[in-house]
Design a protein around this motif. Structure first.
Motif, PDB file in Angstrom:
ATOM      1  N   GLY A 201      37.025  28.923  51.142  1.00 25.10           N
ATOM      2  CA  GLY A 201      37.187  30.366  51.255  1.00 25.10           C
ATOM      3  C   GLY A 201      37.457  30.990  49.900  1.00 25.10           C
ATOM      4  N   MET A 202      36.517  31.788  49.412  1.00 27.01           N
ATOM      5  CA  MET A 202      36.639  32.371  48.076  1.00 27.01           C
ATOM      6  C   MET A 202      37.678  33.479  48.031  1.00 27.01           C
ATOM      7  SD  MET A 202      35.667  32.551  44.931  1.00 27.01           S
ATOM      8  CE  MET A 202      35.453  33.659  43.539  1.00 27.01           C
ATOM      9  N   GLY A 203      37.643  34.395  49.013  1.00 29.10           N
ATOM     10  CA  GLY A 203      38.519  35.550  48.954  1.00 29.10           C
ATOM     11  C   GLY A 203      38.294  36.320  47.666  1.00 29.10           C
ATOM     12  N   ALA A 204      39.372  36.747  47.043  1.00 25.16           N
ATOM     13  CA  ALA A 204      39.275  37.451  45.761  1.00 25.16           C
ATOM     14  C   ALA A 204      39.105  36.487  44.600  1.00 25.16           C
ATOM     15  CB  ALA A 204      40.512  38.315  45.544  1.00 25.16           C
ATOM     16  N   GLY A 205      39.169  35.189  44.879  1.00 22.34           N
ATOM     17  CA  GLY A 205      38.988  34.190  43.834  1.00 22.34           C
ATOM     18  C   GLY A 205      40.247  33.867  43.062  1.00 22.34           C
ATOM     19  N   VAL A 206      41.383  34.459  43.443  1.00 27.58           N
ATOM     20  CA  VAL A 206      42.622  34.241  42.695  1.00 27.58           C
ATOM     21  C   VAL A 206      43.103  32.802  42.840  1.00 27.58           C
ATOM     22  CG1 VAL A 206      45.023  34.964  42.425  1.00 27.58           C
ATOM     23  CG2 VAL A 206      43.250  36.670  42.894  1.00 27.58           C
TER      24      VAL A 206
ATOM     25  N   ILE B  52      31.132  30.869  53.044  1.00 26.14           N
ATOM     26  CA  ILE B  52      30.031  31.055  53.982  1.00 26.14           C
ATOM     27  C   ILE B  52      29.356  32.415  53.834  1.00 26.14           C
ATOM     28  CG2 ILE B  52      31.432  32.013  55.859  1.00 26.14           C
ATOM     29  CD1 ILE B  52      29.758  30.291  57.799  1.00 26.14           C
ATOM     30  N   GLU B  53      30.052  33.408  53.283  1.00 27.55           N
ATOM     31  CA  GLU B  53      29.502  34.764  53.183  1.00 27.55           C
ATOM     32  C   GLU B  53      29.208  35.120  51.721  1.00 27.55           C
ATOM     33  OE1 GLU B  53      27.793  37.897  53.340  1.00 27.55           O
ATOM     34  OE2 GLU B  53      28.386  37.238  55.343  1.00 27.55           O
ATOM     35  N   PRO B  54      27.932  35.222  51.345  1.00 32.69           N
ATOM     36  CA  PRO B  54      27.584  35.536  49.951  1.00 32.69           C
ATOM     37  C   PRO B  54      28.174  36.846  49.444  1.00 32.69           C
ATOM     38  CG  PRO B  54      25.655  34.739  51.148  1.00 32.69           C
ATOM     39  CD  PRO B  54      26.737  34.935  52.166  1.00 32.69           C
TER      40      PRO B  54
ATOM     41  N   VAL C  77      36.718  33.034  37.339  1.00 30.96           N
ATOM     42  CA  VAL C  77      36.441  31.657  37.763  1.00 30.96           C
ATOM     43  C   VAL C  77      34.954  31.402  37.985  1.00 30.96           C
ATOM     44  CG1 VAL C  77      36.851  32.214  40.201  1.00 30.96           C
ATOM     45  CG2 VAL C  77      37.086  29.852  39.415  1.00 30.96           C
ATOM     46  N   LEU C  78      34.211  32.421  38.430  1.00 30.36           N
ATOM     47  CA  LEU C  78      32.784  32.213  38.680  1.00 30.36           C
ATOM     48  C   LEU C  78      32.003  31.997  37.388  1.00 30.36           C
ATOM     49  CD1 LEU C  78      32.045  34.788  41.539  1.00 30.36           C
ATOM     50  CD2 LEU C  78      32.442  32.327  41.722  1.00 30.36           C
ATOM     51  N   SER C  79      32.571  32.412  36.270  1.00 27.28           N
ATOM     52  CA  SER C  79      31.906  32.220  34.979  1.00 27.28           C
ATOM     53  C   SER C  79      32.338  30.930  34.298  1.00 27.28           C
ATOM     54  CB  SER C  79      32.208  33.407  34.050  1.00 27.28           C
ATOM     55  OG  SER C  79      31.762  34.620  34.617  1.00 27.28           O
ATOM     56  N   ASP C  80      33.320  30.253  34.864  1.00 28.94           N
ATOM     57  CA  ASP C  80      33.806  29.017  34.257  1.00 28.94           C
ATOM     58  C   ASP C  80      32.770  27.907  34.444  1.00 28.94           C
ATOM     59  OD1 ASP C  80      35.419  26.361  34.176  1.00 28.94           O
ATOM     60  OD2 ASP C  80      36.830  27.860  33.413  1.00 28.94           O
ATOM     61  N   PRO C  81      32.420  27.175  33.397  1.00 26.72           N
ATOM     62  CA  PRO C  81      31.385  26.135  33.522  1.00 26.72           C
ATOM     63  C   PRO C  81      31.758  24.998  34.470  1.00 26.72           C
ATOM     64  CG  PRO C  81      32.489  26.016  31.382  1.00 26.72           C
ATOM     65  CD  PRO C  81      32.930  27.292  32.019  1.00 26.72           C
ATOM     66  N   ARG C  82      33.027  24.872  34.808  1.00 22.08           N
ATOM     67  CA  ARG C  82      33.451  23.812  35.726  1.00 22.08           C
ATOM     68  C   ARG C  82      33.227  24.178  37.187  1.00 22.08           C
ATOM     69  NH1 ARG C  82      39.542  23.463  33.666  1.00 22.08           N
ATOM     70  NH2 ARG C  82      39.125  25.717  33.542  1.00 22.08           N
ATOM     71  N   THR C  83      32.876  25.434  37.447  1.00 21.87           N
ATOM     72  CA  THR C  83      32.814  25.947  38.815  1.00 21.87           C
ATOM     73  C   THR C  83      31.434  25.768  39.428  1.00 21.87           C
ATOM     74  OG1 THR C  83      34.527  27.590  38.364  1.00 21.87           O
ATOM     75  CG2 THR C  83      33.102  27.995  40.259  1.00 21.87           C
ATOM     76  N   GLU C  84      31.419  25.318  40.678  1.00 25.22           N
ATOM     77  CA  GLU C  84      30.197  25.261  41.481  1.00 25.22           C
ATOM     78  C   GLU C  84      30.477  25.944  42.815  1.00 25.22           C
ATOM     79  OE1 GLU C  84      27.105  22.139  43.700  1.00 25.22           O
ATOM     80  OE2 GLU C  84      28.784  21.372  42.511  1.00 25.22           O
ATOM     81  N   VAL C  85      29.562  26.814  43.240  1.00 27.03           N
ATOM     82  CA  VAL C  85      29.705  27.526  44.506  1.00 27.03           C
ATOM     83  C   VAL C  85      28.778  26.898  45.541  1.00 27.03           C
ATOM     84  CG1 VAL C  85      29.453  29.729  45.704  1.00 27.03           C
ATOM     85  CG2 VAL C  85      30.353  29.677  43.367  1.00 27.03           C
ATOM     86  N   ILE C  86      29.336  26.591  46.706  1.00 27.61           N
ATOM     87  CA  ILE C  86      28.568  26.055  47.825  1.00 27.61           C
ATOM     88  C   ILE C  86      28.557  27.108  48.927  1.00 27.61           C
ATOM     89  CG2 ILE C  86      28.365  24.214  49.538  1.00 27.61           C
ATOM     90  CD1 ILE C  86      28.035  23.183  46.726  1.00 27.61           C
ATOM     91  N   TYR C  87      27.369  27.622  49.266  1.00 29.68           N
ATOM     92  CA  TYR C  87      27.256  28.571  50.374  1.00 29.68           C
ATOM     93  C   TYR C  87      27.069  27.770  51.658  1.00 29.68           C
ATOM     94  CZ  TYR C  87      26.556  32.254  46.899  1.00 29.68           C
ATOM     95  OH  TYR C  87      26.717  33.132  45.859  1.00 29.68           O
ATOM     96  N   ASP C  88      28.146  27.595  52.393  1.00 29.40           N
ATOM     97  CA  ASP C  88      28.067  26.758  53.588  1.00 29.40           C
ATOM     98  C   ASP C  88      29.316  26.973  54.427  1.00 29.40           C
ATOM     99  OD1 ASP C  88      27.191  24.906  55.420  1.00 29.40           O
ATOM    100  OD2 ASP C  88      27.244  23.180  54.070  1.00 29.40           O
ATOM    101  N   ASP C  89      29.210  26.594  55.689  1.00 27.50           N
ATOM    102  CA  ASP C  89      30.382  26.510  56.542  1.00 27.50           C
ATOM    103  C   ASP C  89      31.223  25.334  56.064  1.00 27.50           C
ATOM    104  OD1 ASP C  89      31.902  26.911  59.177  1.00 27.50           O
ATOM    105  OD2 ASP C  89      31.231  24.824  59.318  1.00 27.50           O
ATOM    106  N   ALA C  90      32.525  25.531  55.939  1.00 26.76           N
ATOM    107  CA  ALA C  90      33.388  24.494  55.369  1.00 26.76           C
ATOM    108  C   ALA C  90      33.353  23.213  56.193  1.00 26.76           C
ATOM    109  CB  ALA C  90      34.822  25.013  55.260  1.00 26.76           C
ATOM    110  N   ARG C  91      33.334  23.341  57.508  1.00 31.90           N
ATOM    111  CA  ARG C  91      33.284  22.154  58.352  1.00 31.90           C
ATOM    112  C   ARG C  91      32.008  21.354  58.086  1.00 31.90           C
ATOM    113  NH1 ARG C  91      36.704  21.947  62.999  1.00 31.90           N
ATOM    114  NH2 ARG C  91      35.601  20.003  63.422  1.00 31.90           N
ATOM    115  N   HIS C  92      30.886  22.068  57.984  1.00 34.49           N
ATOM    116  CA  HIS C  92      29.613  21.389  57.742  1.00 34.49           C
ATOM    117  C   HIS C  92      29.607  20.723  56.371  1.00 34.49           C
ATOM    118  CE1 HIS C  92      25.331  21.202  56.464  1.00 34.49           C
ATOM    119  NE2 HIS C  92      25.183  20.735  57.698  1.00 34.49           N
TER     120      HIS C  92
END
Length: 562
Positions: free
Chosen positions: A303-308, A327-329, A345-360
């Motif tokens: 869950g990204m939320g505000a990313g804090v 899950i929600e772009p 955080v989205l600009s940090d090179p260590r970060t990867e975003v997965i668009y998916d349901d967490a359970r899946h």
């Protein structure tokens, strides 16, 4: 379209989804009864069907107007129908009335359309079963295509406002075809429109004008509905809107409140903000498990939320990989408005975003993590309870590396003690040595962080103090939320699972097969018992000498708190 809007207005609980569906189906059923009677006596069922579609040109805009601009004014409270506001049963019945006032007329007309379509399609068919099957197949196929089209394309691409305009346009085309093209009632009948010759052109033009008026009459979806939903009184507290988008899975907004806080709204409620209390819980969900672990290299944020929370890990130099599962772009786009608070955080090179349901994602990935922190939406939101279940926690446990730590958000507001017990007991069942940490500045309760780890945890106060002293970026991230010292951090301790065993003895365990939590929490979304729930929890709290390894001075300071 209306399910999205009404779930915002009433609250996206499993009960309110059932209410909306029941009202819509009741309208279809009642409309079908009326339509069947008309079909038996009407000389031209096709024309009756056309007039029915013409009625939708008024019913659909009226429904949109009621949802956005009238029904919110009917919200009960101390000054309006107070006896309804204090009774769960009366409130549910009242919401049925409000729901029918919005979607009832259109549902009745759609319901009447089916028997009229059957009668209009009958060209002397000797086998009524074949006729019903043929029309039912077309009706069902249309419903499926419409559901997929609107859910995946129209609403996220154009919004509910344009979606309702499209519904008006479809009804207009159907009305025009029926009223100007005619149809057969029996095989020996000739095809004739409602009017013929030159008047037919005038009539068609009139229908077209009415259709355009119907499309124009659909009001815009209020931003207040998207942002604050059922909190109608709060609609006027928003000073500015920076982002409003109706996504595939949820409606998302970013606003500035008139008090000066930036807020992230998902599914009609504030889920994150720059208010000190919200910033504190968001940072704690990242820093507390990271500091308990000591040296996490890979972390997963559910869950990204505000990313804090995700951004908290940016300040830990030992972290090499930050995976965000969302899950929600639209939420990712909205989080850019909190770039300062989430350390970009989205600009940090260590970060990867997965668009998916967490359970899946957790079920299909082979990757393991040192820290998994889970901050889904409130458990009263339909479907969210699957991220608070036994099976989810066991899945998380499988994806932890040896010595890995998991953190889970626990809301104490908009809930009751029964629901809080269910959430905590379910987590403790998978992580018996779980600890609880309180985000409230005054130690009176608002949110909690549940932290679990395989085996016993041990917090080295000297190590934490050394890290805060030598890493200014980490210290600043904690100090901004009042946690800039070892004592300030450890005094947020609120208890541990084994101490709460007497309190949790009668708790309902949330499992996938029943998702009990969403039903319990759904009944308590109007409750504000945070202080009482927290008092019950800290009543079992004792100083955890086996957990804290701190200096004598720090221990003396902590003992004064506990």
């Amino acid at each position: 379209v209306w399910t999205r809007q009404l779930s915002l207005l009433f609250g996206a609980t499993v009960y309110n989804f059932s209410l909306i569906l029941a009202v819509f189906l009741a309208g279809l059923g009642a409309g079908s009864l009326v339509g069947a009677r008309i079909a038996r006596h009407a000389e031209r069922a096709d024309l009756a069907l056309g007039w029915c579609q013409l009625g939708l040109l008024a019913a659909i805009p009226a429904g949109a107007y009621m949802i956005g601009y009238q029904i919110p004014l009917w919200e009960v409270g101390p000054t309006f129908l107070p006896e309804v506001s204090t009774s769960r049963g009366l409130r549910f019945l009242y919401d049925i009335v409000r729901c029918f006032a919005a979607i009832g007329p259109a549902a009745l007309l759609w319901g009447a359309s089916f028997p009229l379509a059957l009668a209009a399609a009958n060209t002397g068919e000797s086998d009524p079963g074949r006729l019903v099957a043929r029309v039912s197949v077309v009706n069902t196929a249309g419903a499926l295509v419409g559901t997929i089209l609107f859910s995946l394309a129209v609403v996220p691409g154009a919004g509910t406002h344009r979606g309702q305009q499209l519904l008006v346009a479809v009804a207009a085309v159907a009305a025009l075809l029926m009223l100007t093209g005619g149809g057969r009632r029996r095989a020996d009948e000739s095809v004739s429109p409602v009017v013929g010759g030159p008047p037919a052109v005038v009539f068609g033009a009139a229908v077209l004008v009415v259709s355009l008026i119907g499309v124009w009459a659909v009001p815009r979806t209020p931003n207040g509905l998207v942002a604050l939903g059922r909190d109608v009184g709060g609609w006027d507290t928003i000073a500015a809107y920076h982002f409003v988008e109706e996504g595939v899975n949820a409606s998302v907004a970013v606003t500035d409140s008139d008090a000066g806080y930036r807020q992230l709204h998902i599914s009609g409620k504030v889920v994150a903000s720059t208010m000190d209390l919200d910033m504190r819980i968001q940072r704690m969900l990242g820093h507390v498990p990271a500091l308990i672990h000591g040296a996490p290299r890979s972390v997963l944020i559910v869950g990204m939320g505000a990313g804090v929370t995700a951004g908290s890990f940016v300040t830990h130099p030992e972290v090499e990989r930050i995976v965000i599962c969302e899950i929600e772009p639209s939420v990712l786009d909205a989080s850019n408005h909190f770039a300062v608070e989430n350390h970009a955080v989205l600009s940090d090179p260590r970060t990867e975003v997965i668009y998916d349901d967490a359970r899946h994602f957790l079920a299909t990935t082979g990757e393991q993590f040192d820290v998994i922190t889970s901050d889904p939406i409130h458990p009263w939101v339909r479907g969210a309870a699957s991220l608070y279940s036994v099976e989810y926690h066991e899945l998380v446990k499988e994806r932890l590396k040896p010595g890995g730590v998991v953190a889970q958000w626990v809301p104490l507001y908009e809930t009751d003690e029964v629901s809080a017990k269910s959430q905590i007991a379910t987590f403790v069942g998978s992580f018996p040595n779980a600890t609880l940490w309180n985000s409230d500045f005054l130690d009176v309760g608002y949110d909690l962080v549940l932290v679990g780890q395989a085996g016993r945890s041990r917090l080295d106060g000297d190590q934490i103090a050394s890290r805060l002293l030598n890493d200014q970026r980490l210290w600043r991230s904690l100090d901004e939320v009042g946690l800039g010292s070892t004592v300030e951090l450890l005094q947020t301790y609120a208890g541990q699972g084994r101490d709460l065993e007497p309190w949790l003895r009668d708790a309902a365990i949330n499992r996938d097969r029943n998702l009990r939590l969403q039903y319990l929490a759904g009944l308590a979304l109007d409750r504000q018992d945070a202080y009482g729930i927290y008092e019950s929890i800290v009543g079992y709290r004792e100083y955890p000498s086996d957990l804290f390894q701190v200096s004598p001075d720090d221990e003396a300071a902590l003992l004064r708190v506990f």
